[in-house]
Design a protein around this motif. Structure first.
Motif, PDB file in Angstrom:
ATOM      1  N   GLN A   7      20.563  29.821   9.822  1.00 29.19           N
ATOM      2  CA  GLN A   7      21.593  30.867   9.887  1.00 29.19           C
ATOM      3  C   GLN A   7      21.863  31.544   8.546  1.00 29.19           C
ATOM      4  N   GLN A  28      28.179  18.482  13.424  1.00 27.18           N
ATOM      5  CA  GLN A  28      26.784  18.680  13.798  1.00 27.18           C
ATOM      6  C   GLN A  28      26.097  17.357  14.101  1.00 27.18           C
ATOM      7  N   ASN A  83      25.679  22.628   6.151  1.00 23.34           N
ATOM      8  CA  ASN A  83      26.471  23.781   6.565  1.00 23.34           C
ATOM      9  C   ASN A  83      26.958  24.512   5.323  1.00 23.34           C
ATOM     10  N   THR A 104      23.456  25.752   8.463  1.00 21.86           N
ATOM     11  CA  THR A 104      24.138  26.557   9.460  1.00 21.86           C
ATOM     12  C   THR A 104      25.274  27.332   8.799  1.00 21.86           C
ATOM     13  N   ASP A 105      25.729  28.383   9.479  1.00 25.70           N
ATOM     14  CA  ASP A 105      26.846  29.197   8.980  1.00 25.70           C
ATOM     15  C   ASP A 105      27.676  29.597  10.191  1.00 25.70           C
ATOM     16  N   ILE A 106      28.759  28.878  10.434  1.00 21.30           N
ATOM     17  CA  ILE A 106      29.536  29.048  11.662  1.00 21.30           C
ATOM     18  C   ILE A 106      30.909  29.643  11.328  1.00 21.30           C
ATOM     19  N   ASP A 111      28.438  32.363  16.734  1.00 20.38           N
ATOM     20  CA  ASP A 111      27.634  31.604  15.768  1.00 20.38           C
ATOM     21  C   ASP A 111      27.365  30.194  16.289  1.00 20.38           C
ATOM     22  N   ASN A 112      28.347  29.639  16.981  1.00 20.11           N
ATOM     23  CA  ASN A 112      28.209  28.288  17.529  1.00 20.11           C
ATOM     24  C   ASN A 112      27.118  28.253  18.602  1.00 20.11           C
ATOM     25  N   MET A 115      23.781  28.377  16.882  1.00 17.94           N
ATOM     26  CA  MET A 115      23.393  27.097  16.290  1.00 17.94           C
ATOM     27  C   MET A 115      22.789  26.165  17.338  1.00 17.94           C
ATOM     28  N   PHE A 172      36.087  29.421  10.882  1.00 17.47           N
ATOM     29  CA  PHE A 172      36.081  29.071  12.303  1.00 17.47           C
ATOM     30  C   PHE A 172      37.493  28.807  12.817  1.00 17.47           C
ATOM     31  N   TYR A 250      32.875  22.601  15.152  1.00 16.70           N
ATOM     32  CA  TYR A 250      32.065  23.409  16.048  1.00 16.70           C
ATOM     33  C   TYR A 250      31.058  22.507  16.745  1.00 16.70           C
TER      34      TYR A 250
END
Length: 275
Positions: A7, A28, A83, A104-106, A111-112, A115, A172, A250
């Motif tokens: 991401q 995660q 993350n 990841t970038d939530i 975005d979730n 992922m 988030f 997330y």
């Protein structure tokens, strides 16, 4: 050789799906387990509390901000899951000397979904990933139907004490507050900017006069005594303790969060009627 992009847009090359995973993000870690990848996870952080038995079956390699690089290296990982917010850039750069690091970038619910889709592709568990995204999509639509007629309330969401820090913009937590019809008084606030700004509690009533102050259970474990103290300092603004995992985790945790949010609104509705 297959190419995957995380991401952050970083390309990763794998001939086969990674078999040995180190996860440095608690939410995660839970997601990877729910995707059926428990046997592939070899290392986690001390904050990876779900599933509970992982703390006795997986190697603890440190926290989310500081890790034991030697312990990670000894696990011979194929991939390390990080993350953008949870882990530092310096840590990620050092970890890349060991093996590929997927970041990841939530910020949003979308975005979730991305992922989970990405993990399905990366770890060759597409069916499980699709099942989770289908369940989350159904629950999201159901919650939107539940919330559509609920009134909007002005709120502040506290994450830390000494100094007091709150959820601001571009994170988030803020997205989930908006989903709940909670107008975050520190979202794009012209006076106080940042993702998690420090605030002066004594000014909160005079400046914005929120309807509700939420005190999260993490990263700072707010207690009833903190709620009473803040109620007094803010001239009795309503203060509620909330489960921080439901607002900040997330991944698959979001499925439980929707039911949790419904309970909050039901309790708030009763409380405000009483008042």
């Amino acid at each position: 050789m297959k190419i995957f992009k995380d991401q952050l847009g970083v390309s990763h090359f794998f001939e086969t799906a990674p078999k040995r995973i180190v996860s440095l993000v608690p939410s995660q870690t839970e997601l990877l387990s729910d995707l059926g990848l428990e046997d592939r996870i070899v290392g986690i952080t001390k904050f990876c509390v779900h599933p509970y038995h992982f703390k006795s079956t997986k190697k603890i390699v440190g926290g989310t901000k500081q890790v034991h690089f030697d312990k990670i290296k000894e696990l011979f990982p194929d991939i390390i899951i990080c993350n953008k917010e949870e882990n530092t850039r310096e840590m990620v750069n050092e970890l890349r000397k060991i093996c590929p690091v997927w970041v990841t970038d939530i910020i949003t619910v979308e975005d979730n979904f991305k992922m989970i889709f990405d993990f399905g592709q990366l770890f060759n568990c597409r069916v499980e990933a699709q099942k989770w995204n289908d369940k989350l999509a159904f629950a999201l639509n159901d919650f939107k139907d539940f919330i559509k007629d609920k009134p909007f309330k002005k709120v502040a969401y506290f994450i830390w004490k000494d100094p007091y820090m709150v959820a601001g913009s571009d994170n988030f937590i803020n997205e989930l507050l908006k989903l709940n019809h909670f107008n975050n008084m520190y979202d794009k606030n012209p006076e106080i900017s940042g993702r998690y700004p420090e605030i002066d509690l004594r000014k909160i009533k005079s400046e914005e006069n929120p309807d509700i102050i939420f005190l999260s259970s993490e990263p700072f474990p707010f207690k009833e005594s903190d709620a009473l103290e803040i109620e007094q300092l803010t001239h009795h603004v309503k203060v509620i303790l909330v489960d921080g995992e439901m607002f900040s985790w997330y991944g698959s945790r979001l499925l439980k969060a929707f039911d949790y949010f419904k309970k909050i609104h039901q309790e708030l509705g009763f409380t405000f009627l009483q008042n």
